[in-house]
Design a protein around this motif. Structure first.
Motif, PDB file in Angstrom:
ATOM      1  N   PRO A   1       0.830  -1.212   0.000  1.00 16.34           N
ATOM      2  CA  PRO A   1       0.000   0.000   0.000  1.00 16.34           C
ATOM      3  C   PRO A   1       0.861   1.258   0.000  1.00 16.34           C
ATOM      4  CG  PRO A   1       0.063  -0.987   2.182  1.00 16.34           C
ATOM      5  CD  PRO A   1       0.759  -1.949   1.264  1.00 16.34           C
ATOM      6  N   ALA A   2       0.257   2.364  -0.367  1.00 16.90           N
ATOM      7  CA  ALA A   2       1.006   3.621  -0.480  1.00 16.90           C
ATOM      8  C   ALA A   2       1.265   4.279   0.867  1.00 16.90           C
ATOM      9  CB  ALA A   2       0.253   4.590  -1.393  1.00 16.90           C
ATOM     10  N   ASP A   3       0.273   4.199   1.773  1.00 17.87           N
ATOM     11  CA  ASP A   3       0.380   4.964   3.016  1.00 17.87           C
ATOM     12  C   ASP A   3      -0.285   4.226   4.162  1.00 17.87           C
ATOM     13  OD1 ASP A   3      -2.335   5.218   2.427  1.00 17.87           O
ATOM     14  OD2 ASP A   3      -2.123   7.258   1.659  1.00 17.87           O
ATOM     15  N   ALA A   4      -0.406   4.922   5.299  1.00 19.12           N
ATOM     16  CA  ALA A   4      -0.957   4.296   6.505  1.00 19.12           C
ATOM     17  C   ALA A   4      -2.406   3.868   6.316  1.00 19.12           C
ATOM     18  CB  ALA A   4      -0.853   5.269   7.682  1.00 19.12           C
ATOM     19  N   ASP A   5      -3.210   4.689   5.635  1.00 26.29           N
ATOM     20  CA  ASP A   5      -4.597   4.307   5.402  1.00 26.29           C
ATOM     21  C   ASP A   5      -4.666   3.009   4.595  1.00 26.29           C
ATOM     22  OD1 ASP A   5      -5.642   6.453   6.780  1.00 26.29           O
ATOM     23  OD2 ASP A   5      -5.904   7.706   4.995  1.00 26.29           O
ATOM     24  N   GLY A   6      -3.827   2.908   3.587  1.00 26.51           N
ATOM     25  CA  GLY A   6      -3.797   1.697   2.776  1.00 26.51           C
ATOM     26  C   GLY A   6      -3.300   0.499   3.561  1.00 26.51           C
ATOM     27  N   ALA A   7      -2.346   0.724   4.468  1.00 25.73           N
ATOM     28  CA  ALA A   7      -1.814  -0.369   5.285  1.00 25.73           C
ATOM     29  C   ALA A   7      -2.876  -0.899   6.241  1.00 25.73           C
ATOM     30  CB  ALA A   7      -0.591   0.108   6.069  1.00 25.73           C
ATOM     31  N   VAL A   8      -3.670  -0.006   6.832  1.00 26.20           N
ATOM     32  CA  VAL A   8      -4.756  -0.434   7.712  1.00 26.20           C
ATOM     33  C   VAL A   8      -5.769  -1.247   6.931  1.00 26.20           C
ATOM     34  CG1 VAL A   8      -6.729   0.373   9.078  1.00 26.20           C
ATOM     35  CG2 VAL A   8      -4.488   1.438   9.379  1.00 26.20           C
ATOM     36  N   THR A   9      -6.129  -0.749   5.741  1.00 25.24           N
ATOM     37  CA  THR A   9      -7.094  -1.462   4.900  1.00 25.24           C
ATOM     38  C   THR A   9      -6.575  -2.837   4.513  1.00 25.24           C
ATOM     39  OG1 THR A   9      -7.984   0.596   4.008  1.00 25.24           O
ATOM     40  CG2 THR A   9      -8.371  -1.391   2.726  1.00 25.24           C
ATOM     41  N   LEU A  10      -5.305  -2.908   4.122  1.00 29.27           N
ATOM     42  CA  LEU A  10      -4.721  -4.194   3.743  1.00 29.27           C
ATOM     43  C   LEU A  10      -4.676  -5.137   4.943  1.00 29.27           C
ATOM     44  CD1 LEU A  10      -3.362  -6.109   1.796  1.00 29.27           C
ATOM     45  CD2 LEU A  10      -1.178  -4.961   2.269  1.00 29.27           C
ATOM     46  N   GLY A  11      -4.302  -4.616   6.114  1.00 26.54           N
ATOM     47  CA  GLY A  11      -4.267  -5.446   7.310  1.00 26.54           C
ATOM     48  C   GLY A  11      -5.626  -6.050   7.613  1.00 26.54           C
TER      49      GLY A  11
ATOM     50  N   ASN B   1      -8.037  -6.656   5.486  1.00 29.90           N
ATOM     51  CA  ASN B   1      -8.368  -7.653   4.473  1.00 29.90           C
ATOM     52  C   ASN B   1      -7.551  -8.934   4.636  1.00 29.90           C
ATOM     53  OD1 ASN B   1     -10.334  -6.727   2.151  1.00 29.90           O
ATOM     54  ND2 ASN B   1      -9.210  -4.911   2.784  1.00 29.90           N
ATOM     55  N   LEU B   2      -6.285  -8.796   4.970  1.00 33.86           N
ATOM     56  CA  LEU B   2      -5.445  -9.968   5.156  1.00 33.86           C
ATOM     57  C   LEU B   2      -5.928 -10.826   6.322  1.00 33.86           C
ATOM     58  CD1 LEU B   2      -1.914  -8.407   4.625  1.00 33.86           C
ATOM     59  CD2 LEU B   2      -2.989 -10.119   3.171  1.00 33.86           C
ATOM     60  N   ILE B   3      -6.185 -10.205   7.448  1.00 34.69           N
ATOM     61  CA  ILE B   3      -6.563 -10.964   8.629  1.00 34.69           C
ATOM     62  C   ILE B   3      -7.955 -11.563   8.496  1.00 34.69           C
ATOM     63  CG2 ILE B   3      -7.573  -9.108   9.973  1.00 34.69           C
ATOM     64  CD1 ILE B   3      -5.183 -11.904  11.162  1.00 34.69           C
ATOM     65  N   ALA B   4      -8.799 -10.952   7.657  1.00 35.14           N
ATOM     66  CA  ALA B   4     -10.148 -11.490   7.449  1.00 35.14           C
ATOM     67  C   ALA B   4     -10.105 -12.902   6.882  1.00 35.14           C
ATOM     68  CB  ALA B   4     -10.946 -10.570   6.520  1.00 35.14           C
ATOM     69  N   ALA B   5      -9.028 -13.214   6.162  1.00 33.31           N
ATOM     70  CA  ALA B   5      -8.906 -14.544   5.551  1.00 33.31           C
ATOM     71  C   ALA B   5      -8.661 -15.634   6.585  1.00 33.31           C
ATOM     72  CB  ALA B   5      -7.766 -14.532   4.531  1.00 33.31           C
ATOM     73  N   PHE B   6      -8.446 -15.257   7.852  1.00 31.94           N
ATOM     74  CA  PHE B   6      -8.153 -16.236   8.896  1.00 31.94           C
ATOM     75  C   PHE B   6      -9.256 -16.324   9.945  1.00 31.94           C
ATOM     76  CE2 PHE B   6      -4.294 -15.073   6.855  1.00 31.94           C
ATOM     77  CZ  PHE B   6      -3.555 -16.241   6.794  1.00 31.94           C
ATOM     78  N   SER B   7     -10.370 -15.678   9.682  1.00 35.10           N
ATOM     79  CA  SER B   7     -11.490 -15.703  10.613  1.00 35.10           C
ATOM     80  C   SER B   7     -12.146 -17.081  10.635  1.00 35.10           C
ATOM     81  CB  SER B   7     -12.512 -14.641  10.207  1.00 35.10           C
ATOM     82  OG  SER B   7     -13.594 -14.614  11.103  1.00 35.10           O
ATOM     83  N   ILE B   8     -12.503 -17.547  11.834  1.00 36.12           N
ATOM     84  CA  ILE B   8     -13.093 -18.875  12.009  1.00 36.12           C
ATOM     85  C   ILE B   8     -14.512 -18.736  12.565  1.00 36.12           C
ATOM     86  CG2 ILE B   8     -12.891 -21.111  13.167  1.00 36.12           C
ATOM     87  CD1 ILE B   8      -9.897 -20.637  13.359  1.00 36.12           C
ATOM     88  N   PRO B   9     -15.540 -19.130  11.792  1.00 39.28           N
ATOM     89  CA  PRO B   9     -16.913 -19.099  12.294  1.00 39.28           C
ATOM     90  C   PRO B   9     -17.138 -20.194  13.343  1.00 39.28           C
ATOM     91  CG  PRO B   9     -16.827 -19.161   9.884  1.00 39.28           C
ATOM     92  CD  PRO B   9     -15.475 -19.513  10.382  1.00 39.28           C
ATOM     93  N   THR B  10     -18.069 -19.963  14.238  1.00 40.25           N
ATOM     94  CA  THR B  10     -18.383 -20.945  15.272  1.00 40.25           C
ATOM     95  C   THR B  10     -18.854 -22.257  14.642  1.00 40.25           C
ATOM     96  OG1 THR B  10     -19.068 -19.160  16.743  1.00 40.25           O
ATOM     97  CG2 THR B  10     -19.741 -21.383  17.336  1.00 40.25           C
ATOM     98  N   GLY B  11     -18.262 -23.356  15.064  1.00 37.49           N
ATOM     99  CA  GLY B  11     -18.661 -24.673  14.593  1.00 37.49           C
ATOM    100  C   GLY B  11     -17.725 -25.287  13.582  1.00 37.49           C
TER     101      GLY B  11
END
Length: 372
Positions: free
Chosen positions: A273-283, A285-295
């Motif tokens: 990403p270009a800047d801090a706003d982009g880094a937060v957005t990327l972070g 999105n990246l961590i969302a790929a590791f979310s575990i639903p109950t069950g």
């Protein structure tokens, strides 16, 4: 090919989980580092556990006093905070599981099983200097500003494993630290000896030890973000079914080794990403790929009843601008806390609710308009 410039991620299971020891499946935390082109730095993490931890965001001011515990239950090291910090606690223990301080230092604990972690055995003469594993994060965040200072502090520390008597459990963990320059380390106590290792990939999970995870990455040296055009076997020409053919073989299960590999590849491949706003957005999105639903991840608790490991909360730390973004399983709205809007001096901590807070989804129904 997987380039391992990994200036991006770091994530995995809070030692909260093990700290509280309620679940046999609480092994799914993940953490990742994100760097922007302008030098801005972000750290994203998910925290999984099979029992509701009732975590709140803890604001610990500079000037607050701490007293750790020794292995025999007596008082260990006593100190006063030099730096204010913010991070989640767990099960009303009023002890941070992870967090960042006002200098942009992140420290977080990740669960490790018995057999992987063994804490040093202290001489009773050193009990008054002991820092228990439950206070490890608080000690570093309240007294250190950089990774170099963390190294010096840990090298002279009397780290002690302390049992939680009401749970009849001695929590086990290893830790990662990251400062505002992007330098990152792993801190582990293996065989009773504390070791500090540079983290060249910027990701972190649970067992086995960090060095094992680095070696394991060699099994996936063929991974790449570019699609495969085609391949031949004899006279038969094979074409890919669709996008993502360069990722064939990327492990998708929830075990710590597989999450480490997946996080490392995502971190290395995502566009900078270009800047801090982009880094937060990327972070986010990246961590969302590791979310575990109950069950999806199931086990049995110490009471013999079924437990379901799930992502209790996700944190994204803006180390450059000193802000924390967080969301909980039942409230997927990210909420933001800024250091410059907090009372950073005092003698007692403050808390911001993280769980059991209903989301306030923005209703945009009234924005429906005819096409221009």
């Amino acid at each position: 090919m997987l380039r391992f410039r990994l200036s991006y991620l770091i994530i995995p299971c809070l030692f909260v989980l093990m700290t509280l020891g309620f679940s046999s499946v609480s092994q799914a935390c993940t953490g990742m580092r994100v760097k922007a082109k302008d030098g801005s730095l972000v750290f994203a993490r998910s925290m999984e556990f099979g029992t509701q931890t009732e975590s709140d965001l803890m604001i610990a001011p500079r000037g607050m006093t701490w007293t750790s515990q020794a292995p025999d239950g007596s008082k260990g090291l006593h100190w006063k905070s030099k730096y204010a910090f913010v991070g989640p606690d767990g099960l009303t223990m009023k002890r941070p599981l992870e967090g960042i301080n006002e200098k942009g230092l992140y420290v977080g604990g990740f669960w490790m099983p018995a057999g992987e972690t063994t804490f040093p055995k202290l001489d009773p003469a050193d009990y008054s200097k002991a820092v228990s594993q439950l206070d490890f994060v608080a000690r570093l965040l309240s007294t250190c500003a950089t990774v170099d200072e963390v190294r010096a502090e840990v090298s002279g520390m009397k780290l002690a494993g302390v049992e939680i008597k009401q749970l009849n459990l001695l929590p086990l963990a290893h830790w990662t630290a990251l400062d505002s320059t992007g330098r990152m380390i792993a801190i582990e106590s293996i065989g009773g000896k504390v070791a500090i290792t540079d983290n060249p990939v910027g990701v972190f999970t649970n067992a086995p030890s960090f060095g094992w995870h680095l070696e394991h990455l060699r099994m996936y040296i063929n991974l790449r973000p570019d699609n495969v055009d085609s391949a031949r076997i004899g006279d038969y020409r094979m074409k890919p079914f669709g996008e993502g053919s360069g990722l064939i073989g990327l492990p998708g299960d929830l075990t710590p080794p597989s999450r480490f590999v997946r996080a490392a590849f995502y971190a290395d491949s995502a566009l900078t990403p270009a800047d801090a706003d982009g880094a937060v957005t990327l972070g986010m999105n990246l961590i969302a790929a590791f979310s575990i639903p109950t069950g999806v991840s199931r086990g049995t608790g110490s009471d013999g009843k079924p437990e379901y490991d799930f992502t209790q909360w996700t944190t994204v730390y803006d180390l450059s601008r000193k802000a924390v973004y967080f969301r909980a399983y039942d409230n997927q709205d990210y909420r933001k806390v800024r250091f410059d809007a907090l009372p950073l001096d005092g003698t007692a901590p403050r808390f911001i609710p993280m769980w059991n807070v209903k989301p306030s989804y923005l209703d945009v129904s009234d924005q429906a308009k005819p096409a221009q």
